[in-house]
Write an enzyme that holds these catalytic residues in place. Sequence first.
Site, short mmCIF file in Angstrom:
data_model
loop_
_atom_site.label_atom_id
_atom_site.label_comp_id
_atom_site.label_asym_id
_atom_site.label_seq_id
_atom_site.Cartn_x
_atom_site.Cartn_y
_atom_site.Cartn_z
N GLU A 1 12.81 18.11 76.65
CA GLU A 1 13.18 18.27 78.06
C GLU A 1 12.45 17.15 78.81
OE1 GLU A 1 13.06 21.22 81.94
OE2 GLU A 1 11.35 21.07 80.59
N ASP B 1 9.47 21.91 75.96
CA ASP B 1 9.46 22.15 77.40
C ASP B 1 8.61 21.11 78.13
OD1 ASP B 1 10.08 24.14 79.60
OD2 ASP B 1 7.89 24.05 79.76
C1 GLC Z 1 10.94 23.82 82.20
C2 GLC Z 1 11.76 25.09 82.08
C3 GLC Z 1 11.58 25.89 83.33
C4 GLC Z 1 10.12 26.23 83.50
C5 GLC Z 1 9.25 24.98 83.46
C6 GLC Z 1 7.81 25.31 83.28
O1 GLC Z 1 11.40 22.99 83.20
O2 GLC Z 1 13.10 24.76 81.83
O3 GLC Z 1 12.37 27.05 83.33
O4 GLC Z 1 9.93 26.88 84.72
O5 GLC Z 1 9.59 24.14 82.39
O6 GLC Z 1 7.56 25.73 81.96
#
Ligand code: GLC
Length: 600
Positions: free
Chosen positions: A299, A245
């Site tokens: 991500e 994440d």
């Molecule tokens: C990422 C997740 C999202 C979350 C953020 C903070 O972007 O996909 O849903 O709010 O991280 O953890």
Amino acid sequence: MAHELTEEDAVSNDHPRVADGEPTPDATLAQAVREPAAASPDWWRSAVIYQVYVRSFADGNGDGTGDLAGVRQHLGYLRDLGVDAIWFTPWYVSPLADGGYDVADYRAIDPQFGTLAEAEQLIAEARDLGIRTIIDVVPNHVSSEHEWFKAALAAGPGSPERERFWFHPGKGEDGSEIPTRWVSEFQGSTWTRTTNPDGTPGEWYLHVFAPEQPDLNWNHPDVRREHEDILRFWFDRGAAGIRIDSAAQLVKDPALPEVPAHPGPGEHPHVDRDELHDIYRGWRAVADSYEEPRVLVGEVWLADRARFAQYLRPDEMHTAFNFDFMARPWDAKALRESVQTTLDAHAPVAAPATWVLSNHDVTRPVTRYGREDSSFAFTAKRFGTPTDLETGRRRARAAALLSAALPGSLYLYQGDELGLPEVEDLPLDAIQDPMHFRSDGVDPGRDGCRVPLPWTRGGTSHGFGPDGGAQPWLPQPHGWGEVSVEAQSDDETSVLALYRRVLATRRAEPALHGEAFRWLDSLGGVALGDDVLAFRRGDTRDDAHGDDDGVLTCVVNLGTEDVPLPADAEVLLHSGTPHGADTSEPPTRLAPDTAVWLRA
Ligand code: GLC
């Protein structure tokens, strides 16, 4: 304890706990050719990965919230759909201030979702069906309910407990001014002031997201050690990989400078810092220490494609989400450019691309592609933006063929295989997403793509939970039963039928397994216009024969006029007719907003 995928596991296709009835014919095809894909150590290079947003997938115990029991009941559905892996959004103990991305305990399952023993069972049951499990690790921040943060608050300024976070005195004589003017990903400031045990105002702490998500200090050795240990904890329980994440945000410049107006590469104080790479090299070493190496998926939201690719060097992450492709409008030039720059950026590091049409954070494709501006940006989300769902659905079907034909791995967010639209009229008092609240209600937030799935035409929650169970945590809109799995399973023309076929054909076609790719500017000797995307997969040599299994052509018409198709082409799949391959008269023209896979 280490769960390794054995060949025996991969071929076994039945399990007493799997509740979804008989496999569909497409699923049988998918199953027949599942074995080699499952057994390959490089499975992740071309895998189809289905994202389960646990809270909204299926509610096994009838309390209105999705859970692991619900997922276990529907593993057969995912096998029949033809996916290689499931990525679970965070399932850990959490106050759910950000849907679980605020983790209070990384080694325990939230009681609303189930137990650790159940998670282990789920991983094993999925593995028995040839489906791998990817779990979501949230390293940038913890929940404000996490033991470390509670200890830091209690221990007070200057304590070692506070060094694991970013506590800082405020500016100004009384410390009442924020330490920096950084802007939160959820809008507003990134700092919240603490209160000392005696009630006086205290230090501030950093949170790039919501105040309930304090950022960890990645310069601290405890933080690094703890996360490597968390990875081992889940890898030992059979997780085949992790989704990382907010992967480009972990490291902060300890001097806490303001964000420059135009930061150069590596100059932003809290995004894409060079020190991140060392962290991921450490994680890769952990992943590679397993007999079946575990996979790291990042991500990584970064516009700079060269910087993005640095995370995919051979000793760092395996893959990262391709948000550039996801955010592009339904426009041939824009998509072609995205595909090309993606492939160009990945080539030097020899990493496969990923193709993503949506996830739990963004507007559903059916709704987005029906808008006048069909690109995606968080900052542009507003209530009342018009959309034409019929156009959107046609395009989303074509986009399924486009994305599944590109070289690399494919991500499918739950409900996109049903063609669900974004739910844009949730009652305001039902919305839970902090993005909505922190925008003072201007941004509708992300709950519109998180509405619990419809499994059956009728029932209390259209089969999301048991009949007579609690109402789902977000209300389902009128007509949800008509787009349910049950309704679509009986309908050859449904989006679900199309997706099943797309994934089965992708699995069966050797041309789609490798990375060979070439754009075509003509078809059957007829030049294609700028509004058409056409490419060949498999054997991309000029003299390659179309009647050979090694070649597949994908054509997508993003224009407003029909495109002629070669008369001798065999249509494997057509996004606009129920099953192009089954019709006795193959189509000779490709209508606007449709796509085909051809053997030609
Ligand atoms: C990422 C997740 C999202 C979350 C953020 C903070 O972007 O996909 O849903 O709010 O991280 O953890």
